[in-house]
Design a protein around this motif. Structure first.
Motif, short mmCIF file in Angstrom:
data_model
loop_
_atom_site.label_atom_id
_atom_site.label_comp_id
_atom_site.label_asym_id
_atom_site.label_seq_id
_atom_site.Cartn_x
_atom_site.Cartn_y
_atom_site.Cartn_z
N ASN A 221 0.82 -1.21 0.00
CA ASN A 221 0.00 0.00 0.00
C ASN A 221 0.85 1.26 0.00
O ASN A 221 0.45 2.29 -0.54
CB ASN A 221 -0.90 0.02 1.23
CG ASN A 221 -2.10 -0.89 1.02
OD1 ASN A 221 -2.16 -1.61 0.02
ND2 ASN A 221 -3.03 -0.88 1.96
N VAL A 222 2.02 1.14 0.66
CA VAL A 222 2.90 2.30 0.72
C VAL A 222 4.33 1.84 0.94
O VAL A 222 4.58 0.79 1.54
CB VAL A 222 2.44 3.28 1.83
CG1 VAL A 222 2.57 2.67 3.21
CG2 VAL A 222 3.23 4.60 1.76
N ILE A 223 5.25 2.61 0.39
CA ILE A 223 6.67 2.33 0.65
C ILE A 223 7.21 3.47 1.50
O ILE A 223 7.09 4.65 1.12
CB ILE A 223 7.46 2.22 -0.67
CG1 ILE A 223 6.94 1.05 -1.51
CG2 ILE A 223 8.96 2.05 -0.38
CD1 ILE A 223 7.58 0.94 -2.88
N LEU A 224 7.80 3.15 2.66
CA LEU A 224 8.47 4.15 3.48
C LEU A 224 9.97 4.07 3.16
O LEU A 224 10.59 3.03 3.34
CB LEU A 224 8.24 3.88 4.97
CG LEU A 224 6.78 3.79 5.43
CD1 LEU A 224 6.72 3.55 6.94
CD2 LEU A 224 6.02 5.05 5.05
N LEU A 225 10.49 5.17 2.67
CA LEU A 225 11.84 5.11 2.10
C LEU A 225 12.75 6.13 2.78
O LEU A 225 12.44 7.32 2.83
CB LEU A 225 11.72 5.41 0.60
CG LEU A 225 12.92 5.23 -0.31
CD1 LEU A 225 13.45 3.79 -0.24
CD2 LEU A 225 12.55 5.57 -1.75
N ASP A 226 13.89 5.65 3.29
CA ASP A 226 14.91 6.57 3.82
C ASP A 226 15.76 7.05 2.63
O ASP A 226 15.81 6.40 1.59
CB ASP A 226 15.78 5.83 4.84
CG ASP A 226 16.58 6.79 5.72
OD1 ASP A 226 16.45 8.02 5.52
OD2 ASP A 226 17.32 6.31 6.59
#
Lengths: 614, 150
Positions: free
Chosen positions: B65-70
């Motif tokens: 649903n979502v990608i959390l990206l540093d």
């Protein structure tokens, strides 16, 4: 040694006599001019020229005196005539030697030859008087003609050939000189070969006319008047201007400048080739290989003076070293067998040129320095950016972990912890938060250094109102009287100015925190001429001791203990930097427990006055 | 941590175990952490998203649903991962949230230029951090409706 006039008819005799007197007068006049030149310039080459022409005039004068005093005088003066005439030839050759050095061996050979011939001729005269045996007389004549013609003819031909490609004035003078001397050689030879016809008035008149015709040529060559030189030079001026313009204006670096300066130096002096020596290395070479240039450089050696150095070799070459004033650099021009003669005229010219090239060199040096410095600064700036990027990212991560996990402990495991453990954990968390603020402030401060200031007309009142809105949380629950005076528009970066007011007001709120009747005033007062209005923010808070005022605007400098007033010590440093970047100034007045006032000006304040006037 | 049917709600690309733990801690509180896949570097993220290498048997059309990206990641950095996701028509529609320590303006501008859906600076202050983690999870998992996978 002009042939003695013999009566043919009254008319022709007087014509010949008048012509001969005229030619003597002309020679003496030119000799006078050259001697004057020598006395003015004191140059060795001018002395040789004066000697060369002066001795010719002396020979002519002796001939005239001989006619008046009769054969007795002529017998005695013959010795002098021989010596003086030979000296005239030798002087011309030495003139050539002083501007285009002869190879030492040639010089020795010539001097020896002249001395031997002179001794031989004088010896002949002493031993036999006028009655020497025919073969000896013939040998003496041949030796005399060969030596004298050689001495005079070689420089004449050399002058003619090296006139090629010279500046117009030099070219014209050298050709006139060359023709003049060749003319004298021709007259001498003609006089000898027509010796049997010497008594013919027609021959005498012809020779006398020829020697008078030579006079204007020698005049043009030795003592060209200014009007003549100007006329010759006209075509050169634009060429010279173009050269200097090119060199000074359009050279972007040392190599380009060196190449152009050399190109024009060769063109303007009419040499064959040369190189540009920076003092440490050869920046440009034309017509010679780099190895050859290094070789020539070692031959001419170091030295601060302009000079001409014979290089020897086959064909022999000559180097002309032109120093560029105010630097280690020099232009070395290399000429082949027909190296140009450098007259005083040309010396001045090349000196002027050298000064201009030196100016160009200095300009290029500055440009290169600025470029290098800019590159260094850019690189330092990039490093600084990388550094603050690292701080921004890497220093915050561990702080987040410290804060995060202590928070979790405090919130979710508080029940299992003794009271003092909770207190310590709270301290860890507070310190973490404080350090986070320090890092953020420091970053903001460092970012200010590279951020561009975008100046525009700013409604100061709006900026102050906005700053106060931002500080609403800090004034909550307190009674503060805030007085906002007349605030004219100003020129500045609105975001940065808001930062200034936010920081100053935040300080005012903070340091008046222990006052019951806190009062903060924002306003303007007249400033110094050209500075525009002085903005101020005043409070009646804790103030500070003025003896520490110099520490006020330093990073991490604090004038209050942190348990009394919280803070990172960066706020005023940021304010200071913003004002500085606007071109204004900032200062403060305070007394302990009596409050503080911060004043600042902006560079744009003056423009504001102009705008309102319009 | 993937759910039984292989569906993953959140792909978290994070090399800092502290940040990973803190984020997970908060998401767990709101029961949002059941289906989180964590990868530790940019290379692994690309392999996961494009189903290569270690994740060759995954279906590329199964989108989180979502990608959390540093941003700062070993091997391949976050901006490059973002660029690859937004360039590929198969993955372009996956919402990507930059969750980073970087406060640099240029990182923010570059991220939006590459088509990031949201850019969040991880706060040092934990209360703020909690708030963002919560809002993030709620918004992208509960309220946002991504388009059907192409």
């Amino acid at each position: 040694m002009l042939p003695r006039p013999v009566l043919w008819g009254v008319t022709s005799a007087s014509v010949v006599g008048i012509l001969q007197v005229a030619s003597t007068v002309a020679f003496v006049a030119i000799a006078g001019l050259t001697i004057r030149d020598w006395l003015v310039t004191k140059a060795l080459s001018q002395m040789y020229l004066a000697l060369a022409v002066g001795s010719l005039a002396a020979v002519s004068l002796l001939g005239q005196v001989g006619k008046l005093l009769g054969p007795g005088f002529t017998a005695v003066s013959a010795y002098f005539t021989i010596v003086i005439f030979l000296a005239s030839g030798l002087a011309l050759l030495l003139f050539r030697d002083s501007v285009i050095p002869l190879i030492p061996r040639t010089r020795r050979l010539v001097l020896g030859g002249v001395a031997l011939t002179a001794l031989f001729l004088i010896g002949l005269q002493v031993v036999y008087g006028r009655n020497a045996p025919k073969p000896l007389q013939f040998a003496a004549l041949v030796a005399f003609i060969v030596v004298w013609s050689g001495c005079v003819g070689e420089p004449s031909i050399r002058l003619w050939l090296s006139a090629r490609g010279r500046s117009a004035v030099q070219r014209a003078r050298m050709r006139a000189l060359s023709l003049g001397y060749l003319g004298i050689v021709a007259i001498l030879l003609a006089a000898v070969f027509t010796a049997s016809l010497a008594k013919e008035p027609a021959v005498q008149i012809g020779l006398a006319l020829a020697s008078i015709a030579i006079v204007p040529l020698l005049y043009a060559g030795f003592a060209a008047p200014v009007w003549l030189r100007r006329a010759w030079r006209q075509g050169e001026e634009s060429k010279f201007q173009q050269a200097t313009h090119d060199i000074v204006m359009f050279s972007t670096d040392h190599a380009v400048l060196a190449r152009r300066a050399l190109e024009w130096a060769v063109r303007l002096t009419g040499t064959d080739s040369g190189f540009f020596d920076s003092g440490t290395s050869i920046l440009a070479a034309q017509g010679v290989t780099l190895d050859d240039a290094e070789h020539i450089k070692s031959l001419v050696g170091p030295g601060a003076a302009n000079r001409t150095v014979p290089l020897g070799g086959k064909p022999p070459r000559t180097a002309i070293v032109v120093r560029l004033p105010g630097s280690e650099a020099s232009i070395v021009l290399v000429g082949g067998p027909f190296t140009p003669v450098f007259g005083s005229d040309e010396q001045v010219w090349i000196q002027q040129y050298a000064s201009l090239v030196a100016t160009g060199l200095e300009r290029v040096r500055l440009v290169e320095q600025v470029t290098a410095r800019t590159r260094e600064l850019e690189s330092a700036n990039r490093e600084l950016e990388a550094f603050s990027y690292t701080i921004s990212h890497d220093l915050r991560a561990p702080l987040r972990a410290i804060n995060g996990f202590t928070s979790i402990l405090l919130e979710e495991y508080a029940a299992n912890l003794p009271d003092d453990a909770r207190g310590y954990l709270q301290r860890v968390k507070d310190n973490g938060t404080h350090m986070g603020n320090l890092v953020d402030d420091l970053l903001a401060f460092s970012r200010l250094g590279r951020q561009a200031v975008r100046t525009q007309t700013v409604k100061t009142r709006d900026v102050v109102d906005h700053a106060l809105d931002q500080l609403a949380s800090e004034t909550e629950g307190r009674t503060i009287e805030i007085v906002i005076g007349e605030l004219p528009e100003c020129n500045g970066d609105p975001l940065l100015l808001e930062q200034v007011f936010t920081n100053l007001l935040s300080n005012a709120i903070k340091y008046s925190g222990k006052r019951e009747n806190a009062r903060i005033e924002v306003g303007t007062q007249p400033g110094r001429a050209g500075e525009g209005p002085v903005f101020f923010v005043r409070d009646n808070g804790a103030g500070f001791d003025m003896q520490y005022a110099d520490k006020l605007f330093g990073v991490f400098q604090r004038l209050h203990r942190s348990q009394d007033y919280e803070g990172t010590g960066v706020g005023l440093a940021i304010v200071h930097r913003i004002i500085e970047r606007h071109g204004g100034r900032i200062w403060a007045e305070a007394r302990v427990d009596q409050g503080a006032t911060f004043y600042f000006t902006l560079k744009g304040a003056q423009e504001w006055q102009v705008q309102t006037a319009a | 941590m993937a759910s039984t049917d292989g569906r993953v709600d959140i792909l978290m690309v994070e090399d800092n175990p502290n940040d990973e733990e803190l984020t997970l801690h908060e998401l767990r509180k709101y029961h949002l952490a059941n289906t989180i896949q964590v990868v530790r570097d940019g290379q692994e993220a690309l392999e996961y998203i494009f189903c290569t290498g270690r994740y060759a048997d995954r279906d590329v059309n199964e989108h989180p649903n979502v990608i959390l990206l540093d941003i700062k990641l070993p091997f391949v950095d976050g901006l490059e991962v973002l660029r690859r996701i937004k360039q590929d028509p198969r993955t372009r529609t996956i919402p990507v949230v930059m969750l980073t320590s970087s406060r640099e303006e240029r990182d923010l501008i570059e991220s939006y230029r590459l088509g990031v859906n949201s850019y969040i600076v991880k706060p040092v202050d934990f209360d703020q951090f909690k708030e963002s983690a919560k809002t993030l999870g709620m918004y992208w998992l509960l309220f946002n409706r991504p388009p059907k996978a192409a």
